[in-house]
Structures are given as C-alpha cells and as structure tokens.
Design a protein around this motif. Structure first.
Motif, mmCIF file in Angstrom:
data_model
loop_
_atom_site.group_PDB
_atom_site.id
_atom_site.type_symbol
_atom_site.label_atom_id
_atom_site.label_comp_id
_atom_site.label_asym_id
_atom_site.label_seq_id
_atom_site.Cartn_x
_atom_site.Cartn_y
_atom_site.Cartn_z
ATOM 1 N N HIS A 117 36.573 39.456 25.942
ATOM 2 C CA HIS A 117 37.697 38.597 25.567
ATOM 3 C C HIS A 117 39.011 39.350 25.362
ATOM 4 N N ALA A 118 39.183 40.529 25.912
ATOM 5 C CA ALA A 118 40.450 41.242 25.763
ATOM 6 C C ALA A 118 41.565 40.460 26.443
ATOM 7 N N GLY A 119 42.654 40.281 25.731
ATOM 8 C CA GLY A 119 43.842 39.649 26.327
ATOM 9 C C GLY A 119 43.641 38.221 26.788
ATOM 10 N N ARG A 120 42.711 37.503 26.179
ATOM 11 C CA ARG A 120 42.506 36.116 26.633
ATOM 12 C C ARG A 120 43.721 35.256 26.323
ATOM 13 N N GLU A 121 44.075 34.399 27.249
ATOM 14 C CA GLU A 121 45.189 33.467 27.096
ATOM 15 C C GLU A 121 46.461 34.144 26.599
ATOM 16 N N MET A 122 46.697 35.325 27.058
ATOM 17 C CA MET A 122 47.916 36.045 26.724
ATOM 18 C C MET A 122 49.101 35.336 27.382
ATOM 19 N N SER A 123 50.236 35.311 26.699
ATOM 20 C CA SER A 123 51.392 34.681 27.346
ATOM 21 C C SER A 123 52.540 35.651 27.538
ATOM 22 N N GLY A 124 52.407 36.857 27.011
ATOM 23 C CA GLY A 124 53.456 37.849 27.214
ATOM 24 C C GLY A 124 53.028 39.160 26.599
ATOM 25 N N GLY A 125 53.823 40.182 26.823
ATOM 26 C CA GLY A 125 53.501 41.482 26.253
ATOM 27 C C GLY A 125 52.702 42.341 27.214
ATOM 28 N N TYR A 126 52.209 43.443 26.666
ATOM 29 C CA TYR A 126 51.587 44.462 27.509
ATOM 30 C C TYR A 126 50.340 44.969 26.817
ATOM 31 N N LEU A 127 49.214 44.923 27.525
ATOM 32 C CA LEU A 127 47.945 45.385 26.955
ATOM 33 C C LEU A 127 47.362 46.429 27.895
ATOM 34 N N GLU A 128 47.183 47.620 27.376
ATOM 35 C CA GLU A 128 46.640 48.682 28.218
ATOM 36 C C GLU A 128 45.329 49.169 27.626
ATOM 37 N N ILE A 129 44.308 49.202 28.461
ATOM 38 C CA ILE A 129 43.005 49.663 28.002
ATOM 39 C C ILE A 129 42.611 50.865 28.829
#
Ligand code: SF4
Ligand code: ZN
Lengths: 288, 568, 458
Positions: A117-129
C-alpha cells in the motif's frame, strides 16, 4: 526550517500508527508536545517516548518547513506520511504499510523496502523507495476507481502485484521488475518499468501509458499491435530504442498505450512477422 | 414525564399555525393541550418549532442497500467518525450504515422515514436492517408492480383476489402500502428487456403496465389502505417520458379514493426523473411545466420530487433495466439483483456534476416542479435518497427553495447553460416560506401516507418535534441561504415520542426504531383462499419453503400496527 | 452407495428445518427425532445429513481452561468466561475470527464486543471468497436469487467450482435438474458448462467442459471479452484453449436466454485472485448487452454470506473490519486475519465456529500457538489443541434458532428442533456474557472526544 529527529528506543510487535505525526499536524510542536503525545498501537495508546527519543531543532511557520528524520527499525511503523501535504520525511529503514498513502504534497524518502500500500491514492508530492515494495504500490483503495491522481513514485527495486492499479494521473517508475497486473484498470498517467514484467500488464486499461524496458512475459489478448516506434516521447521523456506499441484493453474499448522494448522482446514481434526481416520491413515501411 | 416547549415560533400547517409564538406541550410521548406546573420547561424562545420531519420516500434498509454498502467501501470510507460513549462509529456518505442513517436523520429533525421498496421475499432482511436503524420510525412499502401473482390477477381482472392478495402480503411482509416500480418493465428485465410506455406488455404474462396500475389502484381503494398506490412510472430517466407519466396519472382518474385520511389515489415518487421532454439527450428539455400543470389541475395526484443535489452518490432502484442503461453510459461498477417471481433491482454509483448539461437539466427540473406546483400539499421534499443525492442535503434544497437569489447565482455562475435554453427555471422567482417548508417536509408527507399519529402538533398525536435555531423574524432566507442550510442541518431539539434525542445540536439519546405496518381486517377468508390457490405454485417455483417466507415477530422491532377495516 | 434401510424408529418429525452446512441453506429438511436426538434426516444430501446427525461426535460439552501444565481442564462456566474476558480486556490487538457458522444474532453481540474493545472482526471470507468480495467492490455484482435461476436459466456455467461435491444439492434444487417455471423439463431445458482445469464430477455431468490451464483464468476471460467486442484472437491457443473453442463458447453464451455463472474457490484462489473474478464480472456485464446474464459466488459455509451482509449494514464494510482506533477501518492486506497473524500482531484470538487450526497457513498457526486463543465451538478440532479457553456452544439450526443468509442473500430463519446438551450454551449467550464481563474489566478505549484522531487521517 524545523528538523525533527526520531531515534528509536525500542520496537513493538504491534504496529505503531504514525498518521497523526505528519508535518501538517506537528509543525508547531516542540519537544514537550512530543513528550506528552501518545501514539496509537492496536486498541490503545502509549507514550511516544517509550519508543522514540525526539529532538526538535529550529522553527517552522508551515508544514513545508518541516523535515522529519526517522531512524531505527520501522518495520512495524505504519501510515508514515499518510495524508501529508508538505514537508519532508526521511526514513532510514524499511517501513511498514501505507507509507505516503493519500499524500498530496511534500517528499518522503525511504531508505529500505516498503510494505504493501505504499503511496496509495496519492494526489501529489514525491515518494522514493530505495528498496522493493510489495503489492498495491500507488494503487487505489478497494472499491475506488480513481487511484493515484498526481505526484511521483520511484521504486528502485522491484514492485509487487498490481502496482499502479487504477492509476489516474501522476507517474510511477519502477527501476526493477514488476509482478503481475501492473497498471490494471489504469485510466491516465504513466508507468515506467525498467525491469521485467512476468504477466498481463495493463489489464482492463482505459487510457494512459505503460512503458516496459525489460522482458515481458504474457501479454493479454485485449492488446492490439499498433506499430513499432523509435525513441518514443512520453510526456516529455524520450525512451531510447525501438518499442513495440500496443493499444488496449480492447475488451472495454480502452485506448491505453503499452510500449515494450522491441529488442528485448523479439519473440513478441514474431506474432506480427516471424522473422527479423519482416520486422525490418515494418520499420522501413514506416520510414517511407 | 411532562414537558413544555416555551416561546417557540410554531409552524404546524396541519393546524394552520403559521409562525405563531406559542408553547407546545407533551406528556408521556403525546402532544397535550396542557400540562401541570411540574412540567419541565425547555426554553426555545424565538426558535422555529415544527413537527418532526416525515420522509415520504427514501431507501434506507433492505437487500439493495446492503449490496450498496457492501460493494462501495469507497463511499463508506467517506463518512467515517470515531465512536463516542453514546454513538457508534459512523460511516458512509450516500449509503451510510444503518446506525449512521438513524443518527443523521435525527440530527435533521426527522422522525419518520418511509423505506420505499421492499421485495416481499426479502422482507425479513429489510426488517432486520430497520431494527438496526435507531431513532426513526420506518414503514416499508412492499413491491407489487412486477409480482407474478399480481400480473396474473391484473390480466384476468380479478380485483377481489388481488385485494385479498395485497391484504395477505402486507401481513406477511409487514408492509405499509403498495409500491409499484416500472410495472411490467422489471419483469421484462428477467429476459434482459424493458417495456416502453404504459401500453407495452410484459413478456409471457401478456398484461400491460396500465392494466397492472389500474388493477392495483382499484384493489388499493377497495381495501381503503391509508396510503394510495405509490408509483415509480415506466420510462424513468428517459428523455420524452412526459407522456408516459401523464398517461399513468390519467389511468387512475376514474378510480374513486376510499380513505378519509388522504386526498390522492396515486402518489408519484421522484417526479423529477419522470418529467423529461424531447426524444434523446441531444434535444432533451424540461417537461416540468407540463407535468406540474396536470398536477395542479388534478386533485387525485401527489408527488415527491427526487431533487438532484450535485453530489457523487449511488443510484439504486427496482427499475433494473434503467440501471443497466446507466451502466452503459458511465461504465462504472454495476449491480443487478433479480428477485424470483417478484422484482429486480439495480445499483450504480453516479456523479452529478453542475458542469454536465444533463445533470443541470435534472437539477433544474426538480426545482421547477417545486416552483410550478402551486399547492405545497401536493409535493414533498425528497432526493429519492440516495438516488438523486443523499438525504443530508435536504437543508441545502430548502435553502434553494427559499432563495431566488441563490438560484440565480447558481444559474448564472455554476451550472451548465442548458438551464437557460431548456428549462423555465430562470424565469421563476417564487420563494418558499417557512410554512411551505413545514408543509413539504412534514405535513404533506404525513397526510399523503395517511398517518394519523404524526406530522402535526395536534393534541393526542405523537410528540415528534423538531426545534431549529432560527429566528424567522430575524433572518432573510433569500439572502442568508448559507445560514438556512446550516441551521436546518442540525436541530436544537429533536424529540421523538416525547423523548429528547437531540439537544443543543448533539445526540443525547439513542432509541430503538419502530416499524409501521397495515393490518387489513375483514379479508381473512379471502386471504386464506388466495394463499391456498397459489400454494402449489409457491411450493414448486419459490426457492424457499413457505414457512420461511413470512416475517415473524423475531424480526420486528417495536411494530406499530395500523388497523384498517376493509369495506367490501 | 450402499442401500440404507429407511429409519422407522423415531418419536417425531420436525419439518422444514434448515441445513447448517453449505451456502445452499436447504430449508426443506425433515429431522427424525428420538429421545432428544436427531436420528435421521430427510431431503438433505450426505454432507448435510452427516453433519446434523453426528452432532454428538467429538462434541465439546463442558467449558475448559488450559492450566499451567498446558492441559485443558474442565471448569464451570463462570471460571471459563472470566478467564476469557480477562484475556480480551487486557489485549491490545484482539482479533475475533469465524462467525460463518453461527447466527447473525450472535454476530450482533460479537460486533458490540468488538466495537467496545477495539478488535478486528473477520470471517472465513478472508480465506475463501474474500477475493470475490474485493472484485465485487471493484467491478460490481450482477446477481439473482436462486429461484430466478430455477425458473429462467437455460445456460449454467460453473467456473472453478465442483458443486457436485461441495454443494451437492445446488444443481438439483436450484439450478440444473429442477423444473422451473420457464424450464419445465428441468435438465433437458438447460445447457451446463464447467470451466475448471480438472475434470471434476461437475464437469462429468456437464454438456461442455472447458479445461483451461491452471492459473490461465485471467487470460482466458480477457480473451472472451475481446471476442465479445468483435476482436479476432491473435494467438491460436489461449490459456490452453484453442481459439475456435473460445469463439464457439462465446456464441453459445451470447445466445443464452438467461445465463448464470457460478464460481467457486477454483477461480478465487489462482494466481491473479480477485482479478479473475473482476474480469468474470465484467464479462457477465458485457454479456448483458446480448442477453440476460448473472452470477453467484458459491459461498461455502452456510452463513459466511450472512456475516458479510450483517457487517455491511452495521458498519459499512463486509469483513476484516478493524475497530482499534474507535472507527471502522477496512484495508485488505492489513486488517485481515491471515495478514495480521503472519505479521505476528494479534495478542488475543477469539475463534467462534471456525477452524483456523485446519485452514490457516503454517505461519499464522505458529503465531496462534504463542498467544491466548479462546474457542467457541461445538466440536473438538485442531483449534481446540491451540485453545486456552474452550466454550462449548450449540448447534444453530438444530439446537437453537437463528438467522442465516443464503449464498444469494436470502434470509433464512433456522429453527430449533431439539434441546442442546445441558452443559452447553447458545453462542449468542456466550458472546453476550463475554461482552458484559469485558465491559466490567476495562473502560472503553479510543472514545471521542478523549482521543480525537487526526481528522485528515480517517
Ligand atoms: S446442499 Fe448444502 S445446505 Fe443443502 S443439504 Fe447439502 S450440505 Fe446441506
Ligand atoms: Zn426510490
């Protein structure tokens, strides 16, 4: 700028829930506020300080001016950065479920793996894994047909099943491999997969683009061969090399684009012309 | 316990009380003429006092609802709240969970809500859910319009048997009145078809919708049920359905009503969906004026509106073929539920957007109906919850009805331009006053349903009362529409059967709900004969045993039985 | 099958009882009762009859608590209930699992307890038809009651379900062999298709068997959808099925007057799980453009559907609902029993009318061995070996009445026919007792406004 550093004292077998500890909520907090705060664990709450030492430096006027650094083993810390709209969170470990879920802005960097469930339903921003993710990366929550609508997710390792499910905007990049059904039900946005995909990308896709640079296993019947393109340009990014372009999923009159690297996936070309010659001839035909 | 609501400004249209400063007294759950000096005083100085709201048509419990809740977790997720010492956690926006439904109606000042579609086979399930909804009384209307037995009786013209059948089935399903949905159409849907207009025949059964409607209306009046037939006509939502709607009205014109408690012999629900002119969505326009003109002339017709509220909601109706048409348009997740020998149902999420020409048209038609129909006693406020919008939007609709300024603001800035070219809404400047609002939200629905214990502040009636924090002499609804919406959204007091459920805008008590059902007397012999006659069929073609069919007391929460002496 | 003498030695017949075994909920059984025991069952299939009659076999009769030596010791009800309540009251991450073989009346008490203490409530859907429910939530749910199938269906498709063995009377009573109003010749008026990698007993009696390869389901249904849209298939063989066969099948399905797809665990538990169902639902929706089609999941336990329906109308979510924070949370992969157990989170496990010992993966059972387990059940089973407190319940539909929802959502009241053993209690009573005792031991956690959670995070 306010820097909040979490140093772990002990771990818990039952997950800590960090949904209240996002920049939007805590940008005004000082150390004493953290010392008073009780973190939800299961059906109870326990002092956060049982689990983390917290150091606060600097001041912040808004969530954007917050930088949270979380050190320690976060395999049982979930909802990190969930619903945040600004600021920065650095996790120096693998993290538990829902990292960056429903975030609308800001940055989260995970130096390790992320659970499902990482970044589910994200609407903006930045996610780095920096490591791998499990299933439902950048997907929608169950029942919702509008998934991630904006922002960007980068997974350096491999992504689990149904990555980018119902993607409705934004971009997901997976530098490793993707498990089955990447981009299923997708309706907008871009998915870039540098590694291999074993089966069925883009099932019931309406629109949007999936680029696969590695080897593709099985392709669904719902995808129709379109053409072979050189160095395609997808929303401003040029992918070097030759790509086979499909349109689908035809089962629902979808207009999605699936691009797979032609050199790595020569066997797929066979379906439209057994030999390399024919492949060349398609190209030449197009160059006329 | 005795109470006196002091110095409120009372709107009680049934008793022609229009904004008088007046005390309202109640004792042991009933309104009374006077109380002793021990009565507890509730000071409501200069606040609006009305009978508690009556929703004449809503979908709150039953097999459709539960499928909606089960398959829309994204909707359930929207209204989630944390539990308190008194209340359970809430969930849902357009299809709230059962407890949530009760709480929210209570906060709006409602006391009675009619569940408008109950398949008899699923009546036990419906009552199981009704028992889970607190704070409001819920009568349920069983579906008769596509029932195989009804189709047979109607074709053969056996009105006596049909009357006995209705009388028996109201007892069996613990239902309140006769609901008809897309007569013959839902049966045709059993084969993936539909009927168009009221002279189309159901496949195999060889009976027209018009024959079914007339037969049921005659049987209904024969029994003298408190409520008239409650009909959702054919061709819902299709451009050009105005003739069907008017023919439906016309078809019962000659049938005499036989119940003193009400004026009508036909109640048409969500009339907005049935008032479209044109031939296709390309040239569709409002037929509201034409339909309203008919209603204004006819004494035997009442309606509720089904006002579109511009929300993301869930449509659910026993008009299953229409739901499939919607599915073909939107492609969103589609539910269908066919019920053996009785009915069908469909569900689909829908997003009403002010930017959409069609949705704008629907919104305008609803308001036009409110404004064109002169007598507020003939029209009720509904959204056909959750079809055109969730019931929590009632206050917003009230604010639209009370403010021409707000409507013009929306017409000029917010909605699609079709509102100018295809509707008469921009030309209508009528504004409802509080008396009219009290009529369309409590007095009229109660009268239409033939309730003789609620909807009025008459001594002897149930002490179902709502108090709103509005001083009518100190507010300009046409300018302060936002305030109107806010204040009608949360009561100062909601009183149900003399118990204070909401106090100072907070729920302070949760009580069990009741269901209301109609018990016809004097048809026992005929009922027995009818049941005996259909038993061979039932045993062969129903998938459950007869013993498992009727609703037994186990599933009834505090039933209120309305006895009717049938005149033969 | 050997011939069995009809039973003649009984005191009374109780008619129209309901079978508490599979999702068919046959409500036409007659119990032959002698000396307060059911000695014979009429109309039931072998599965149902054996469950009803062997009611005393391995029966749990008295409450038990595991002592310091690890032995289950018989105790009185108060001791057992107090012990169980203490475990629950002191827990941080309680999970209450099962519910599919008890009544909704009992679930009501269980939900009240779960909401009070902040537990996760989950049922067997999590290991069986959970993927179907997820698919329903993504794609929709075109269903019909079983009588509708009986009266109208001329094409019945069984996919990934061996109904002949798992729901023995399904074909006879509701779908294939029975005479329907528009299908007066029963079996002769219907075409039966089985889709299953294995040539099952159901396949044997079908008119057509589609033996697609293991895990090939998604690709297969995707191809059908493409054909329904008029596309030529580009591969000659899809998921092990020649394309000509697919064209033929599609024609047959398009020409049905009323078709029904029944699907079972064979479809929900292969590689792409809920997406198989997802695409099967979409296929059924597409087929409605040509004729009338519906589907029904072949629910296993008799009230597994009941729990989902009950939870949906009470809380808005069908299963795997987490009340830990005082509000309902439903996230698949997080709030489901198996996920929680394999993550090692739960610290108390209440299992009612279910057998995790037999059905859970190893890792989950390993965690169960580490934590207190409270079992409410009627029979001794592998879970009893794991249990620390055993509370003997009673047999719904035989020893006590209660509500159940059939696989198609029709409510059935299961009546009581005989008395329960004296030392047993009704499930509903046991759970209510637990609830009341827990309420005395611990103040309700996570109540607003004491802890107002981040409103944005709900
Ligand atoms: S089919 Fe199922 S419900 Fe019917 S008798 Fe057999 S086991 Fe019982
Ligand atoms: Zn309605």
């Amino acid at each position: 700028m306010k820097t909040i550093t979490f140093k772990q004292k002990k771990t818990s077998s039952i997950a800590l829930e960090f949904d209240e500890l996002i920049p939007d909520e805590i940008y005004t907090w000082g150390e004493s506020d953290f010392n008073k705060y009780e973190v939800p664990i299961g059906n109870s709450r326990f002092p956060l300080t049982d689990y983390f030492d917290i150091k606060v430096e600097g001041e912040a006027e808004s969530p954007d001016e917050v930088k949270m650094i979380i050190n320690g083993d976060l395999n049982r810390v979930k909802y990190i950065g969930c619903k945040m709209s600004g600021g920065e969170i650095l996790c120096n470990s693998s993290v538990d479920l829902h990292v960056g879920a429903e975030m609308s802005g800001g940055t989260i960097i995970v130096d390790g793996n992320a659970a499902a469930h990482a970044g589910r339903e994200m609407s903006g921003g930045y996610l780095e894994i920096k490591g791998n993710t499990k299933e439902f990366t950048g997907a929608s929550y169950i029942g919702e047909w509008r998934g991630m609508t904006g922002g960007e997710i980068i997974v350096h390792g491999n992504a689990g099943k149904q990555c980018g499910e119902c993607l409705s905007g934004g971009k997901i990049t997976v530098l490793g491999n993707c498990d089955i059904l990447a981009g299923i039900h997708m309706s907008k946005g871009v998915m870039e997969i540098q590694g291999d995909v074993n089966r069925w990308p883009g099932g019931q896709m309406k629109n949007g683009t999936i680029v696969i640079n590695g080897k593709l296993g099985r392709l669904l019947e719902g995808f129709v061969f379109d053409e072979v393109v050189d160095n395609p340009d997808i929303e401003g990014k040029v992918y070097d090399g030759r790509f086979i372009k499909y349109t689908g999923d035809i089962g629902l009159n979808g207009k999605g684009t699936l691009l797979i690297n032609a050199d790595v996936n020569r066997d797929k070309l066979g379906e439209y012309g057994e030999s390399d010659d024919e492949y060349t001839s398609i190209r030449e035909y197009r160059n006329l | 316990m005795e109470y006196i609501l002091k110095n409120g400004i009372v709107y009680d249209p049934a008793n022609k009380v229009n904004g008088e400063k007046k005390d309202v007294m109640f004792k042991d759950g009933k309104i009374v003429e006077k109380v002793s000096s021990d009565a507890k005083v509730l000071d409501v100085t200069d606040k609006i006092v009305m009978p508690a709201g009556v929703d004449p048509h809503s979908h709150v419990a039953g097999p459709k609802l539960v499928v909606g809740r089960l398959y829309r977790p994204e909707d359930s997720r929207k209204g989630v709240t944390q539990k308190t010492n008194l209340l359970r956690g809430e969930s849902g926006f357009s299809i709230p969970s059962c407890p949530t439904t009760g709480y929210r109606y209570s906060r709006l000042g409602y006391g009675t809500v009619v569940e408008a579609a109950m398949p008899p086979l699923e009546a036990k399930h419906t009552h199981d859910e009704i028992a889970t909804i607190p704070n409001i009384d819920i009568p349920a209307l069983p579906l008769f319009g596509n029932n195989w037995f009804v189709l047979e009786f109607a074709r053969e013209g056996k009105i006596d048997e049909l009357a006995a059948f209705i009388s028996a089935w109201l007892k069996i399903s613990k239902g309140y009145g006769v609901k008809i949905v897309n007569p013959c159409g839902s049966e045709a849907w059993g084969w993936g078809m539909n009927v168009h207009g009221i002279n189309d025949k159901a496949p195999y059964f060889d009976v027209t919708s018009k024959e079914v409607i007339r037969a049921l209306a005659k049987a209904n009046e024969k029994l003298g049920l408190p409520h008239s037939i409650h009909i959702h006509p054919n061709d819902l939502g299709h451009p050009g359905n105005v003739p069907t709607t008017l023919e439906t009205f016309e078809s019962v014109k000659d049938i005499d009503k036989n119940a003193a408690v009400r004026n009508q012999n036909l109640h048409c629900c969500h009339l907005q969906f049935h008032s479209y002119s044109g031939n296709s969505w390309k040239d569709a326009s409002s037929g509201a004026e034409e339909v309203a003109k008919y209603v204004n002339k006819a004494d035997n017709i009442t309606c509720d509106v089904g006002q579109v509220t511009f929300d993301e909601t869930t449509t659910m109706t026993a008009d299953a073929p229409m739901e499939y048409d919607l599915f073909k348009l939107s492609g969103l997740k589609w539910v269908n539920k066919d019920i053996e020998c009785e009915t069908a149902a469909g569900i689909i999420p829908i997003i009403y957007s002010p930017k959409s020409p069609v949705n704008t048209l629907q919104w305008a038609i609803g308001l036009e109906l409110f404004l064109h129909i002169d007598d507020p006693w003939k029209v009720c406020l509904t959204t056909d919850h959750p079809n055109a919008g969730p019931f929590i939007r009632y206050p917003r609709i009230i604010s639209w009805l009370m403010s021409n300024e707000r409507r013009m603001e929306m017409i000029d800035n917010e909605v699609h331009k079709w509102v100018h070219s295809r509707t008469t809404l921009p030309t209508l400047d009528r504004e409802y006053d509080f008396y009219d609002i009290a009529t369309i939200t409590r007095a009229a629905p109660a009268k239409i349903h033939g309730f003789s214990d609620r909807g009025e502040l008459t001594p002897g009636y149930n002490a179902d009362i709502a108090v709103y924090d509005i001083n009518p002499n100190d507010i300009d609804p046409s300018k302060e529409h936002e305030l109107i919406e806010k204040k009608f959204g949360l009561t100062d007091y909601t009183i149900k059967d003399g118990e204070i459920l909401v106090k100072d805008k907070e729920i302070v008590k949760v009580k069990e709900s009741s269901t209301i059902w109609t018990n016809v007397k004097g048809y026992e012999e005929e009922e027995k004969a009818v049941i005996e006659g259909i038993m061979p069929f039932f045993n062969q073609y129903y998938s459950i045993k007869w013993e498992n069919y009727p609703v037994h007391d186990h599933y009834l929460s505090n039933p209120i039985r309305v006895d009717v002496e049938a005149s033969k | 099958m050997a011939y069995e003498e009809p039973i003649t030695d009984y005191d009374e017949i109780v008619e129209n009882c309901t079978c508490a075994f599979c999702g068919c909920n046959c409500d036409d059984l007659d119990y032959l009762v002698k000396d307060g025991h059911v000695v014979g069952v009429r109309h039931a299939c072998r599965l149902g009859a054996s469950k009803i009659m062997e009611d005393m076999d391995q029966r749990l009769i008295v409450p038990m608590v595991r002592d310091d030596n690890g032995e289950l010791k018989e105790v009185d009800w108060d001791t057992a209930l107090d012990k169980a309540a203490e475990y629950i009251a002191n827990s941080i991450r309680p999970v209450m699992y099962g519910w599919s073989e008890t009544s909704t009346e009992c679930m009501k008490e269980g939900l009240a307890l779960g909401e009070y203490i902040g537990a996760v409530l989950d049922n067997q859907a999590t290991i069986c038809h959970g993927p179907s429910l997820q698919a329903v939530q993504n794609a929709g749910y075109p269903i019909q009651t079983l009588g509708e199938v009986q009266n109208r269906a001329d094409v019945c498709v069984y996919s990934g379900s061996n109904a002949m063995n798992s729901h023995p009377r399904h074909l006879a009573r509701y779908s294939v062999f029975c005479r329907g109003f528009f299908r007066s010749r029963g079996r002769f008026d219907r075409t039966v298709v089985t889709m299953d990698p294995k040539f099952t007993d159901t396949a044997k009696m079908s008119d057509k068997w589609i033996g697609f390869e293991q895990n090939g389901d998604y690709g297969f249904y995707n191809a059908i959808r493409a054909v329904l849209k008029g596309k030529e298939l580009s591969q000659d063989v899809i998921s092990g099925i020649p394309k000509e066969d697919i064209y033929e099948l599609v024609e047959e399905m398009k020409n049905a007057e009323f078709g029904v797809l029944f699907f079972g665990l064979g479809l929900t538990h292969t590689l792409s799980k809920q997406r198989n169902i997802d695409i099967a639902i979409k296929m059924v929706q597409d087929l409605n453009k040509f004729s009338k089609w519906g589907l029904t999941p072949m629910r296993g336990h008799f009230n597994v559907n009941g729990f989902n329906i009950f939870m949906a109308f009470e809380t808005g979510f069908p299963f795997g609902v987490d009340f830990a924070r005082g509000y309902a949370r439903y996230v698949l992969g997080e709030t489901n029993t198996i996920d929680l157990l394999t993550r090692g989170e739960p610290d108390v496990f209440l299992v009612i009318a279910a057998d995790p010992g037999a059905h859970f993966p190893n890792k989950a059972n390993q965690h169960l061995a580490k934590i207190p387990v409270i079992q409410i059940d009627i029979h001794w089973g592998p879970s009893t070996e794991l249990a620390d407190v055993v509370l003997p319940g009673s047999f719904i539909g035989v020893e006590c009445g209660g509500t159940s929802y059939r696989m198609d959502g029709v409510l059935i009241f299961m009546k009581k026919a005989i008395d329960k053993p004296e030392t047993c209690r009704d499930d509903e009573w046991i759970v209510r007792e637990l609830k009341e005792r827990v309420m005395k031991l611990r103040k309700e956690p996570n109540v607003a406004p004491e802890y107002i959670p981040n409103p944005a995070a709900q």
